[in-house]
Design a protein around this motif. Structure first.
Motif, PDB file in Angstrom:
ATOM      1  N   VAL A  46       0.957  84.329  46.633  1.00 16.16           N
ATOM      2  CA  VAL A  46       1.488  84.696  47.955  1.00 16.16           C
ATOM      3  C   VAL A  46       2.826  85.418  47.795  1.00 16.16           C
ATOM      4  O   VAL A  46       3.073  86.449  48.439  1.00 16.16           O
ATOM      5  CB  VAL A  46       1.619  83.453  48.865  1.00 16.16           C
ATOM      6  CG1 VAL A  46       2.400  83.763  50.125  1.00 16.16           C
ATOM      7  CG2 VAL A  46       0.238  82.908  49.210  1.00 16.16           C
ATOM      8  N   LEU A  47       3.669  84.902  46.920  1.00 16.69           N
ATOM      9  CA  LEU A  47       4.951  85.546  46.650  1.00 16.69           C
ATOM     10  C   LEU A  47       4.751  86.948  46.068  1.00 16.69           C
ATOM     11  O   LEU A  47       5.445  87.899  46.450  1.00 16.69           O
ATOM     12  CB  LEU A  47       5.786  84.683  45.704  1.00 16.69           C
ATOM     13  CG  LEU A  47       7.180  85.177  45.354  1.00 16.69           C
ATOM     14  CD1 LEU A  47       8.058  85.317  46.600  1.00 16.69           C
ATOM     15  CD2 LEU A  47       7.837  84.221  44.340  1.00 16.69           C
ATOM     16  N   MET A  48       3.791  87.102  45.165  1.00 11.84           N
ATOM     17  CA  MET A  48       3.523  88.407  44.564  1.00 11.84           C
ATOM     18  C   MET A  48       3.044  89.409  45.612  1.00 11.84           C
ATOM     19  O   MET A  48       3.498  90.560  45.633  1.00 11.84           O
ATOM     20  CB  MET A  48       2.480  88.279  43.452  1.00 11.84           C
ATOM     21  CG  MET A  48       2.140  89.601  42.774  1.00 11.84           C
ATOM     22  SD  MET A  48       3.543  90.376  41.929  1.00 11.84           S
ATOM     23  CE  MET A  48       3.638  89.357  40.465  1.00 11.84           C
ATOM     24  N   GLU A  49       2.144  88.988  46.475  1.00 15.62           N
ATOM     25  CA  GLU A  49       1.640  89.903  47.510  1.00 15.62           C
ATOM     26  C   GLU A  49       2.761  90.322  48.459  1.00 15.62           C
ATOM     27  O   GLU A  49       2.846  91.487  48.852  1.00 15.62           O
ATOM     28  CB  GLU A  49       0.475  89.280  48.268  1.00 15.62           C
ATOM     29  CG  GLU A  49      -0.766  89.108  47.416  1.00 15.62           C
ATOM     30  CD  GLU A  49      -1.158  90.365  46.660  1.00 15.62           C
ATOM     31  OE1 GLU A  49      -1.399  91.403  47.299  1.00 15.62           O
ATOM     32  OE2 GLU A  49      -1.206  90.312  45.418  1.00 15.62           O
ATOM     33  N   GLY A  50       3.624  89.387  48.798  1.00 13.70           N
ATOM     34  CA  GLY A  50       4.783  89.730  49.624  1.00 13.70           C
ATOM     35  C   GLY A  50       5.722  90.680  48.899  1.00 13.70           C
ATOM     36  O   GLY A  50       6.284  91.600  49.505  1.00 13.70           O
ATOM     37  N   THR A  51       5.855  90.488  47.605  1.00 15.38           N
ATOM     38  CA  THR A  51       6.714  91.368  46.806  1.00 15.38           C
ATOM     39  C   THR A  51       6.171  92.795  46.809  1.00 15.38           C
ATOM     40  O   THR A  51       6.921  93.746  47.027  1.00 15.38           O
ATOM     41  CB  THR A  51       6.839  90.831  45.365  1.00 15.38           C
ATOM     42  OG1 THR A  51       7.390  89.513  45.409  1.00 15.38           O
ATOM     43  CG2 THR A  51       7.714  91.721  44.519  1.00 15.38           C
ATOM     44  N   PHE A  52       4.869  92.930  46.582  1.00 17.74           N
ATOM     45  CA  PHE A  52       4.275  94.272  46.623  1.00 17.74           C
ATOM     46  C   PHE A  52       4.503  94.926  47.986  1.00 17.74           C
ATOM     47  O   PHE A  52       4.841  96.103  48.072  1.00 17.74           O
ATOM     48  CB  PHE A  52       2.773  94.216  46.332  1.00 17.74           C
ATOM     49  CG  PHE A  52       2.425  94.132  44.878  1.00 17.74           C
ATOM     50  CD1 PHE A  52       2.942  95.024  43.957  1.00 17.74           C
ATOM     51  CD2 PHE A  52       1.541  93.157  44.425  1.00 17.74           C
ATOM     52  CE1 PHE A  52       2.605  94.957  42.610  1.00 17.74           C
ATOM     53  CE2 PHE A  52       1.189  93.077  43.083  1.00 17.74           C
ATOM     54  CZ  PHE A  52       1.726  93.982  42.185  1.00 17.74           C
ATOM     55  N   ALA A  53       4.316  94.165  49.048  1.00 16.15           N
ATOM     56  CA  ALA A  53       4.462  94.730  50.400  1.00 16.15           C
ATOM     57  C   ALA A  53       5.902  95.156  50.670  1.00 16.15           C
ATOM     58  O   ALA A  53       6.149  96.258  51.184  1.00 16.15           O
ATOM     59  CB  ALA A  53       4.000  93.711  51.439  1.00 16.15           C
ATOM     60  N   ILE A  54       6.859  94.309  50.328  1.00 18.34           N
ATOM     61  CA  ILE A  54       8.264  94.634  50.624  1.00 18.34           C
ATOM     62  C   ILE A  54       8.766  95.776  49.746  1.00 18.34           C
ATOM     63  O   ILE A  54       9.570  96.603  50.187  1.00 18.34           O
ATOM     64  CB  ILE A  54       9.167  93.383  50.524  1.00 18.34           C
ATOM     65  CG1 ILE A  54      10.471  93.567  51.283  1.00 18.34           C
ATOM     66  CG2 ILE A  54       9.454  92.989  49.099  1.00 18.34           C
ATOM     67  CD1 ILE A  54      10.369  93.297  52.740  1.00 18.34           C
ATOM     68  N   LEU A  55       8.272  95.841  48.510  1.00 18.37           N
ATOM     69  CA  LEU A  55       8.648  96.963  47.643  1.00 18.37           C
ATOM     70  C   LEU A  55       8.135  98.282  48.214  1.00 18.37           C
ATOM     71  O   LEU A  55       8.838  99.293  48.190  1.00 18.37           O
ATOM     72  CB  LEU A  55       8.080  96.771  46.232  1.00 18.37           C
ATOM     73  CG  LEU A  55       8.771  95.739  45.357  1.00 18.37           C
ATOM     74  CD1 LEU A  55       7.966  95.519  44.079  1.00 18.37           C
ATOM     75  CD2 LEU A  55      10.191  96.146  45.029  1.00 18.37           C
TER      76      LEU A  55
END
Length: 192
Positions: free
Chosen positions: A157-166
């Motif tokens: 979940v953290l990784m998917e959020g990271t991709f989105a915010i990047l």
């Protein structure tokens, strides 16, 4: 003896990979892919019966290389499993610093096809993300972390959020912040 070049199918996939990743799924026509591959549209359809099939195959070509790079970042890091997981986020941030980085190809494709949950590319994307989660679960199990599947899901979940915010902010420092959060999540489970 003259060496053979890439097969027609491989040339199509290489062209699709570049165009789909840089331009998007809907913005890229089959004609553009055929032209970039140096073939006719009829030849493309001989190898891929539909654009939907080609999009799914495009994501399939990205599956193992992406998982392998995560494993390389993890394995190359000295330290605890928490440090190793943080290194994956650091690696993503370094990748995002490259001017040609366009985000997670799986996430972007699924977003374009959000109104088509049964699309074969959505299924490929879901399988890819699940493989990453399962791989993390194995790593956490090997490290003796309690509730490894739950922690793996938190990291995904953290990784998917990271991709989105990047993708939204184009600021790789968000990946560094996510690396800190990932390390803290895993460390908290290591001390139980």
């Amino acid at each position: 003896m003259k060496s053979q070049g890439p097969s027609t199918r491989d040339r199509i996939l290489t062209a699709a990979n570049k165009l789909f990743y840089y331009e998007g799924i809907r913005a890229t026509s089959v004609d553009a892919i055929a032209e970039k591959a140096g073939i006719t549209k009829k030849t493309l359809y001989y190898h891929f019966p539909s654009k939907d099939n080609l999009v799914a195959s495009y994501l399939d070509t990205r599956d193992q290389p992406n998982l392998e790079i995560f494993a390389q970042w993890f394995d190359a890091c000295d330290g605890t499993v928490a440090d190793k997981v943080a290194a994956i986020f650091t690696g993503v941030g370094e990748g995002a610093r490259h001017p040609k980085w366009k985000g997670c190809g799986f996430q972007r494709t699924v977003a374009e096809l959000a109104n088509m949950p049964g699309h074969p590319a959505v299924q490929v994307g879901a399988r890819h993300k699940k493989k990453f989660e399962e791989w993390l679960t194995v790593k956490f199990t090997e490290a003796g972390i309690q509730g490894p599947a739950d922690i793996a899901r938190h990291i995904v979940v953290l990784m998917e959020g990271t991709f989105a915010i990047l993708l939204m902010h184009r600021d790789p420092d968000y990946a560094d912040a996510a690396a800190v959060a990932a390390r803290q999540i895993v460390q908290a489970e290591m001390v139980r």
